[in-house]
Design a protein around this motif. Structure first.
Motif, PDB file in Angstrom:
ATOM      1  N   GLY A  93       0.792  -1.236   0.000  1.00  0.00           N
ATOM      2  CA  GLY A  93       0.000   0.000   0.000  1.00  0.00           C
ATOM      3  C   GLY A  93       0.817   1.275   0.000  1.00  0.00           C
ATOM      4  N   THR A  94       2.143   1.169  -0.088  1.00  0.00           N
ATOM      5  CA  THR A  94       3.022   2.344  -0.162  1.00  0.00           C
ATOM      6  C   THR A  94       3.710   2.354  -1.529  1.00  0.00           C
ATOM      7  OG1 THR A  94       5.194   1.471   0.507  1.00  0.00           O
ATOM      8  CG2 THR A  94       3.581   1.859   2.279  1.00  0.00           C
ATOM      9  N   PRO A  95       4.319   3.476  -1.917  1.00  0.00           N
ATOM     10  CA  PRO A  95       4.990   3.505  -3.225  1.00  0.00           C
ATOM     11  C   PRO A  95       6.212   2.586  -3.303  1.00  0.00           C
ATOM     12  CG  PRO A  95       4.609   5.740  -2.348  1.00  0.00           C
ATOM     13  CD  PRO A  95       4.305   4.796  -1.242  1.00  0.00           C
ATOM     14  N   TYR A  96       6.644   2.028  -2.169  1.00  0.00           N
ATOM     15  CA  TYR A  96       7.823   1.145  -2.195  1.00  0.00           C
ATOM     16  C   TYR A  96       7.516  -0.226  -2.801  1.00  0.00           C
ATOM     17  CZ  TYR A  96      10.206   4.652   0.561  1.00  0.00           C
ATOM     18  OH  TYR A  96      10.781   5.812   0.965  1.00  0.00           O
ATOM     19  N   LEU A  97       6.209  -0.579  -2.881  1.00  0.00           N
ATOM     20  CA  LEU A  97       5.804  -1.831  -3.540  1.00  0.00           C
ATOM     21  C   LEU A  97       4.871  -1.448  -4.677  1.00  0.00           C
ATOM     22  CD1 LEU A  97       6.067  -4.980  -3.284  1.00  0.00           C
ATOM     23  CD2 LEU A  97       3.865  -4.919  -2.116  1.00  0.00           C
ATOM     24  N   PRO A  98       5.258  -1.688  -5.938  1.00  0.00           N
ATOM     25  CA  PRO A  98       4.425  -1.221  -7.052  1.00  0.00           C
ATOM     26  C   PRO A  98       3.009  -1.812  -6.995  1.00  0.00           C
ATOM     27  CG  PRO A  98       6.553  -2.025  -7.855  1.00  0.00           C
ATOM     28  CD  PRO A  98       6.467  -2.398  -6.409  1.00  0.00           C
ATOM     29  N   ALA A  99       2.022  -1.004  -7.348  1.00  0.00           N
ATOM     30  CA  ALA A  99       0.640  -1.490  -7.413  1.00  0.00           C
ATOM     31  C   ALA A  99       0.435  -2.320  -8.678  1.00  0.00           C
ATOM     32  CB  ALA A  99      -0.341  -0.320  -7.400  1.00  0.00           C
ATOM     33  N   ASP A 100       1.186  -2.018  -9.731  1.00  0.00           N
ATOM     34  CA  ASP A 100       1.075  -2.741 -10.993  1.00  0.00           C
ATOM     35  C   ASP A 100       1.624  -4.167 -10.850  1.00  0.00           C
ATOM     36  OD1 ASP A 100       0.909  -2.774 -14.056  1.00  0.00           O
ATOM     37  OD2 ASP A 100       3.006  -3.277 -13.680  1.00  0.00           O
ATOM     38  N   PHE A 145      15.457  -0.810  -9.475  1.00  0.00           N
ATOM     39  CA  PHE A 145      15.068  -2.213  -9.662  1.00  0.00           C
ATOM     40  C   PHE A 145      13.559  -2.423  -9.491  1.00  0.00           C
ATOM     41  CE2 PHE A 145      19.597  -2.693  -8.746  1.00  0.00           C
ATOM     42  CZ  PHE A 145      19.958  -3.595  -9.724  1.00  0.00           C
ATOM     43  N   THR A 146      12.861  -1.449  -8.890  1.00  0.00           N
ATOM     44  CA  THR A 146      11.421  -1.616  -8.636  1.00  0.00           C
ATOM     45  C   THR A 146      10.639  -0.633  -9.485  1.00  0.00           C
ATOM     46  OG1 THR A 146      12.033  -2.022  -6.323  1.00  0.00           O
ATOM     47  CG2 THR A 146       9.706  -1.825  -6.796  1.00  0.00           C
ATOM     48  N   GLY A 147      10.504  -0.914 -10.763  1.00  0.00           N
ATOM     49  CA  GLY A 147       9.728  -0.017 -11.604  1.00  0.00           C
ATOM     50  C   GLY A 147      10.403   1.337 -11.720  1.00  0.00           C
ATOM     51  N   PRO A 148       9.605   2.411 -11.728  1.00  0.00           N
ATOM     52  CA  PRO A 148      10.147   3.724 -12.073  1.00  0.00           C
ATOM     53  C   PRO A 148      10.781   4.470 -10.900  1.00  0.00           C
ATOM     54  CG  PRO A 148       7.772   3.857 -11.815  1.00  0.00           C
ATOM     55  CD  PRO A 148       8.143   2.432 -11.590  1.00  0.00           C
ATOM     56  N   ASP A 149      10.800   3.871  -9.704  1.00  0.00           N
ATOM     57  CA  ASP A 149      11.326   4.624  -8.551  1.00  0.00           C
ATOM     58  C   ASP A 149      11.952   3.657  -7.537  1.00  0.00           C
ATOM     59  OD1 ASP A 149      11.891   6.810  -6.973  1.00  0.00           O
ATOM     60  OD2 ASP A 149       9.846   7.600  -7.016  1.00  0.00           O
ATOM     61  N   HIS A 150      12.607   4.236  -6.570  1.00  0.00           N
ATOM     62  CA  HIS A 150      13.190   3.499  -5.450  1.00  0.00           C
ATOM     63  C   HIS A 150      12.117   2.659  -4.750  1.00  0.00           C
ATOM     64  CE1 HIS A 150      15.617   2.752  -1.948  1.00  0.00           C
ATOM     65  NE2 HIS A 150      14.890   3.511  -1.137  1.00  0.00           N
ATOM     66  N   GLY A 151      12.471   1.450  -4.358  1.00  0.00           N
ATOM     67  CA  GLY A 151      11.478   0.604  -3.696  1.00  0.00           C
ATOM     68  C   GLY A 151      12.094  -0.634  -3.068  1.00  0.00           C
ATOM     69  N   VAL A 152      11.240  -1.616  -2.777  1.00  0.00           N
ATOM     70  CA  VAL A 152      11.683  -2.775  -1.990  1.00  0.00           C
ATOM     71  C   VAL A 152      12.838  -3.552  -2.630  1.00  0.00           C
ATOM     72  CG1 VAL A 152       9.601  -3.161  -0.619  1.00  0.00           C
ATOM     73  CG2 VAL A 152       9.746  -4.138  -2.921  1.00  0.00           C
ATOM     74  N   ALA A 153      12.839  -3.692  -3.953  1.00  0.00           N
ATOM     75  CA  ALA A 153      13.925  -4.459  -4.568  1.00  0.00           C
ATOM     76  C   ALA A 153      15.244  -3.689  -4.464  1.00  0.00           C
ATOM     77  CB  ALA A 153      13.599  -4.778  -6.030  1.00  0.00           C
ATOM     78  N   ASP A 154      15.182  -2.361  -4.570  1.00  0.00           N
ATOM     79  CA  ASP A 154      16.385  -1.557  -4.377  1.00  0.00           C
ATOM     80  C   ASP A 154      16.917  -1.724  -2.957  1.00  0.00           C
ATOM     81  OD1 ASP A 154      16.498   0.090  -6.982  1.00  0.00           O
ATOM     82  OD2 ASP A 154      14.427   0.304  -6.312  1.00  0.00           O
ATOM     83  N   ILE A 155      16.007  -1.664  -1.987  1.00  0.00           N
ATOM     84  CA  ILE A 155      16.427  -1.820  -0.582  1.00  0.00           C
ATOM     85  C   ILE A 155      17.035  -3.202  -0.371  1.00  0.00           C
ATOM     86  CG2 ILE A 155      15.535  -2.015   1.780  1.00  0.00           C
ATOM     87  CD1 ILE A 155      13.614   0.317   1.087  1.00  0.00           C
ATOM     88  N   GLN A 204       8.312  -8.066 -11.157  1.00  0.00           N
ATOM     89  CA  GLN A 204       9.726  -7.770 -11.432  1.00  0.00           C
ATOM     90  C   GLN A 204      10.475  -7.495 -10.123  1.00  0.00           C
ATOM     91  OE1 GLN A 204      11.325  -8.022 -14.272  1.00  0.00           O
ATOM     92  NE2 GLN A 204       9.525  -8.474 -15.524  1.00  0.00           N
ATOM     93  N   ALA A 205       9.840  -6.747  -9.219  1.00  0.00           N
ATOM     94  CA  ALA A 205      10.479  -6.485  -7.915  1.00  0.00           C
ATOM     95  C   ALA A 205      10.733  -7.804  -7.193  1.00  0.00           C
ATOM     96  CB  ALA A 205       9.602  -5.563  -7.068  1.00  0.00           C
ATOM     97  N   LEU A 206       9.728  -8.690  -7.197  1.00  0.00           N
ATOM     98  CA  LEU A 206       9.913 -10.005  -6.568  1.00  0.00           C
ATOM     99  C   LEU A 206      11.025 -10.788  -7.251  1.00  0.00           C
ATOM    100  CD1 LEU A 206       6.374 -11.487  -5.794  1.00  0.00           C
ATOM    101  CD2 LEU A 206       8.163 -10.854  -4.168  1.00  0.00           C
ATOM    102  N   GLY A 207      11.065 -10.723  -8.588  1.00  0.00           N
ATOM    103  CA  GLY A 207      12.123 -11.425  -9.316  1.00  0.00           C
ATOM    104  C   GLY A 207      13.503 -10.997  -8.826  1.00  0.00           C
ATOM    105  N   TRP A 208      13.693  -9.697  -8.669  1.00  0.00           N
ATOM    106  CA  TRP A 208      14.993  -9.200  -8.175  1.00  0.00           C
ATOM    107  C   TRP A 208      15.233  -9.610  -6.726  1.00  0.00           C
ATOM    108  CZ3 TRP A 208      18.802  -8.181 -11.132  1.00  0.00           C
ATOM    109  CH2 TRP A 208      18.598  -7.641 -12.407  1.00  0.00           C
TER     110      TRP A 208
END
Lengths: 217, 217
Positions: free
Chosen positions: A77-84, A150-160, A90-94
């Motif tokens: 529910g935050t921008p760190y995990l893409p809604a798409d 690594f997480t779509g267009p912005d910093h997020g869980v895969a980057d962390i 892709q984030a999970l893949g990374w």
């Protein structure tokens, strides 16, 4: 309030502190000294039979384990995990890449360098770990040559997830100079709002890491 | 139509066939012979720089890698991926457990047993792999002693992820007789609608597995 059981010098644990700080969400941190066997006590194993940190505990006692699963849960529910759905996949893949192809080499080389004696037989594994770790860094470099994150267009869980051990790869003897896009990405992550660096390891571990690196182990 | 690039004797690849069959969803399967270096060709590496199967390809050429990330993507919006955030996080926790604490021991012991010569130096790793693999099986047994499934109240992605290599653990020399709850769960998964077993390995690999097991390697 969310409780995190973690060891502050562990990248897997630091991932959660970093996300929670970036979310500005209150949490309680219970330090677990893995070097003193604190993840092998009956009380700990009753909560996580796999005997590992980090571990998230809710006020009602419910437990969630595995750093990247906890990241996804906290980021929901935050921008760190893409809604798409595709971007989230892709984030999970990374994140699975991080746990299978990156952490077992880059984090383990750091652990051996700083948390085992200089005459440990495990140090014989270091050349193989560094070879496999460099393969993972090369895969990241290839992605980052044409993507900022690594997480779509912005910093997020895969980057962390990927940042945690990549930022301290030098502790395990990894030279990051061949990876310019990766170094730029590390700098971008460090510049994100609410960023906190992993604290330095305890002095004894820091001394071992320095001797390992200078000794060219 | 969804295309899966996979090697049929790989548990990581079979996970996707099992879910797609259970969903009754059409897909195209492209067999990738990892034993002939098919994941190391320039064409393959252009799609997945990490050089691994399985790999999902959409009609527009977009690629998703990592078996458990693909499972989550395919299961989105179906009962195989819980809608509840906590249950979904638990499913992810088990899937990260599978890739970090289970597959590197149980799948790798099977690979060494069936896909390396009887005099391979890698066979010296088998006792250590079996010890760590049994630790993972014990963690699963503890969960299954009081739960029927790994993904909330019913069969789902975490069950499929853990089933794939657990069902063929014997190929790597694992005796499952000490794990009655785990054996009951394997039987429950086999009885789910649309279940398909992983095909037998090619004859040469099957012969090596039999010799490994009988030789007590």
């Amino acid at each position: 309030m969310t409780t995190i059981h973690g060891y502050s010098s562990s990248g897997n644990c630091h991932k959660l502190r970093l996300l929670l700080e970036q979310l500005g969400r209150p949490y309680r941190w219970i330090e677990v000294d893995i070097t003193a066997g604190a993840t092998r006590t009956p009380a700990f194993l009753a909560k996580n039979p796999n005997g590992r940190v980090p571990m998230l505990e809710l006020d009602d006692g419910r437990i969630l384990v595995e750093s990247n699963a906890i990241l996804c849960f906290l980021a929901e529910g935050t921008p760190y995990l893409p809604a798409d759905a595709w971007q989230r996949a892709q984030a999970l893949g990374w994140m699975f890449f991080e746990q299978y192809s990156h952490e077992p080499y880059i984090a383990v080389a750091r652990f051996i360098s700083g948390w085992t004696p200089l005459d440990s037989p495990r140090r014989a594994d270091l050349p193989r770990l560094r070879e496999r770790g460099h393969q993972a860094l090369a895969v990241m470099e290839k992605h980052l040559a044409s993507n900022d994150w690594f997480t779509g267009p912005d910093h997020g869980v895969a980057d962390i997830a990927l940042f945690a051990y990549t930022d301290v790869a030098g502790d395990g003897g990894f030279d990051l100079s061949p990876y310019p896009a990766l170094r730029d990405w590390l700098a971008r992550v460090r510049a994100t709002p609410g960023f906190v660096a992993m604290p330095d390891p305890p002095a004894a571990m820091k001394a071992l890491i320095e001797q390992s690196t200078w000794g060219g182990a």
